[in-house]
Design a protein around this motif. Structure first.
Motif, PDB file in Angstrom:
ATOM      1  N   GLY A 149       0.794  -1.211   0.000  1.00  0.00           N
ATOM      2  CA  GLY A 149       0.000   0.000   0.000  1.00  0.00           C
ATOM      3  C   GLY A 149       0.832   1.270   0.000  1.00  0.00           C
ATOM      4  N   ILE A 157     -12.142   4.892  -0.006  1.00  0.00           N
ATOM      5  CA  ILE A 157     -12.818   4.050   1.003  1.00  0.00           C
ATOM      6  C   ILE A 157     -14.214   4.587   1.301  1.00  0.00           C
ATOM      7  CG2 ILE A 157     -12.784   3.479   3.475  1.00  0.00           C
ATOM      8  CD1 ILE A 157     -10.960   1.667   2.175  1.00  0.00           C
ATOM      9  N   THR A 200     -17.619   2.389   0.199  1.00  0.00           N
ATOM     10  CA  THR A 200     -18.214   1.668   1.326  1.00  0.00           C
ATOM     11  C   THR A 200     -19.688   2.040   1.409  1.00  0.00           C
ATOM     12  OG1 THR A 200     -16.121   1.712   2.513  1.00  0.00           O
ATOM     13  CG2 THR A 200     -18.082   1.230   3.799  1.00  0.00           C
ATOM     14  N   SER A 246     -18.283  -3.321   2.050  1.00  0.00           N
ATOM     15  CA  SER A 246     -17.473  -2.655   1.036  1.00  0.00           C
ATOM     16  C   SER A 246     -17.800  -3.196  -0.351  1.00  0.00           C
ATOM     17  CB  SER A 246     -15.990  -2.828   1.340  1.00  0.00           C
ATOM     18  OG  SER A 246     -15.651  -4.189   1.347  1.00  0.00           O
ATOM     19  N   SER A 304     -17.046  -4.464  -4.206  1.00  0.00           N
ATOM     20  CA  SER A 304     -16.089  -5.471  -4.682  1.00  0.00           C
ATOM     21  C   SER A 304     -14.838  -4.850  -5.288  1.00  0.00           C
ATOM     22  CB  SER A 304     -16.764  -6.383  -5.706  1.00  0.00           C
ATOM     23  OG  SER A 304     -17.171  -5.618  -6.828  1.00  0.00           O
ATOM     24  N   LEU A 348     -13.199  -2.297  -4.139  1.00  0.00           N
ATOM     25  CA  LEU A 348     -12.464  -1.506  -3.156  1.00  0.00           C
ATOM     26  C   LEU A 348     -10.987  -1.882  -3.099  1.00  0.00           C
ATOM     27  CD1 LEU A 348     -12.548   0.610  -0.940  1.00  0.00           C
ATOM     28  CD2 LEU A 348     -13.122  -1.198   0.662  1.00  0.00           C
ATOM     29  N   ARG A 349     -10.694  -3.160  -3.030  1.00  0.00           N
ATOM     30  CA  ARG A 349      -9.286  -3.596  -2.956  1.00  0.00           C
ATOM     31  C   ARG A 349      -8.523  -3.193  -4.214  1.00  0.00           C
ATOM     32  NH1 ARG A 349     -10.847  -9.290  -0.660  1.00  0.00           N
ATOM     33  NH2 ARG A 349     -10.959  -8.784   1.544  1.00  0.00           N
ATOM     34  N   VAL A 350      -9.169  -3.348  -5.344  1.00  0.00           N
ATOM     35  CA  VAL A 350      -8.517  -2.982  -6.609  1.00  0.00           C
ATOM     36  C   VAL A 350      -8.254  -1.477  -6.645  1.00  0.00           C
ATOM     37  CG1 VAL A 350      -8.805  -2.901  -9.112  1.00  0.00           C
ATOM     38  CG2 VAL A 350      -9.522  -4.926  -7.843  1.00  0.00           C
ATOM     39  N   ILE A 380      -7.832   0.606  -4.138  1.00  0.00           N
ATOM     40  CA  ILE A 380      -6.767   0.963  -3.198  1.00  0.00           C
ATOM     41  C   ILE A 380      -5.404   0.589  -3.780  1.00  0.00           C
ATOM     42  CG2 ILE A 380      -5.821   0.489  -0.903  1.00  0.00           C
ATOM     43  CD1 ILE A 380      -8.296   2.275  -0.915  1.00  0.00           C
ATOM     44  N   ARG A 381      -5.334  -0.551  -4.453  1.00  0.00           N
ATOM     45  CA  ARG A 381      -4.064  -0.967  -5.085  1.00  0.00           C
ATOM     46  C   ARG A 381      -3.688  -0.016  -6.215  1.00  0.00           C
ATOM     47  NH1 ARG A 381      -3.338  -3.387  -0.898  1.00  0.00           N
ATOM     48  NH2 ARG A 381      -3.589  -5.616  -0.706  1.00  0.00           N
ATOM     49  N   LEU A 414      -4.070  -0.475   6.884  1.00  0.00           N
ATOM     50  CA  LEU A 414      -5.337  -1.177   7.080  1.00  0.00           C
ATOM     51  C   LEU A 414      -6.094  -0.600   8.279  1.00  0.00           C
ATOM     52  CD1 LEU A 414      -7.171  -3.631   6.322  1.00  0.00           C
ATOM     53  CD2 LEU A 414      -5.877  -4.901   8.036  1.00  0.00           C
TER      54      LEU A 414
END
Length: 150
Positions: A34, A74, A78, A84, A86, A88-90, A92-93, A140
């Motif tokens: 991150g 985020i 959210t 959250s 789907s 969200l992780r992508v 943030i990356r 996190l």
């Protein structure tokens, strides 16, 4: 009178006892760890490369802005019930990798000077894994606080 043309300038303000890390290796830290992880690694590497202090501060500013952008992402992705999205992780990356690319751009001129010296790069394995774990956990927690607070 010494000739200015023949005076070496590439290694003028660089500590040759420590070896910097490859720039491309920092993208792995960005993807897995991150924004905080890659900012710490980029800052340390910039110091190893001999990047000017004002540009090292710029690396920290880019990391802080990217962390704020990650917080905004985020809050946008959210839902009201705390779940959250789907992507969200992508997302943030993507923020972390874009942050890394900007930080690499700042380090690139001094990295080219390091390459001209013909020295080998240092290994980022141990430091990178420590940054991914430590910075990733810190990020996190911070982003979870932001998601819960807003």
């Amino acid at each position: 009178m010494p000739d200015e043309l023949l005076r070496p300038t590439i290694g003028a303000d660089v500590d040759m006892s420590v070896r910097p890390w490859r720039l491309i290796s920092q993208t792995y830290v960005a993807f897995f760890g991150g924004v905080i992880s890659v900012t710490v690694i980029a800052f340390l590497n910039a110091r190893r490369l001999g990047v000017a202090p004002d540009k090292r501060r710029l690396i920290l500013v880019v990391g802080a802005v990217a962390l704020v952008v990650a917080g905004v992402v985020i809050t946008l992705l959210t839902t009201d019930d705390g779940a959250s999205s789907s992507g969200l992780r992508v997302a943030i990356r993507v923020v972390a990798v874009v942050c890394c690319l900007i930080q690499l751009r700042i380090q690139r001129p001094m990295d080219r000077a390091f390459q001209l010296r013909g020295s080998d790069y240092g290994s980022l394995w141990a430091t990178g894994i420590a940054a991914v774990i430590g910075g990733g956990l810190l990020e996190l927690v911070l982003l979870a606080i932001v998601a819960v607070a807003l």
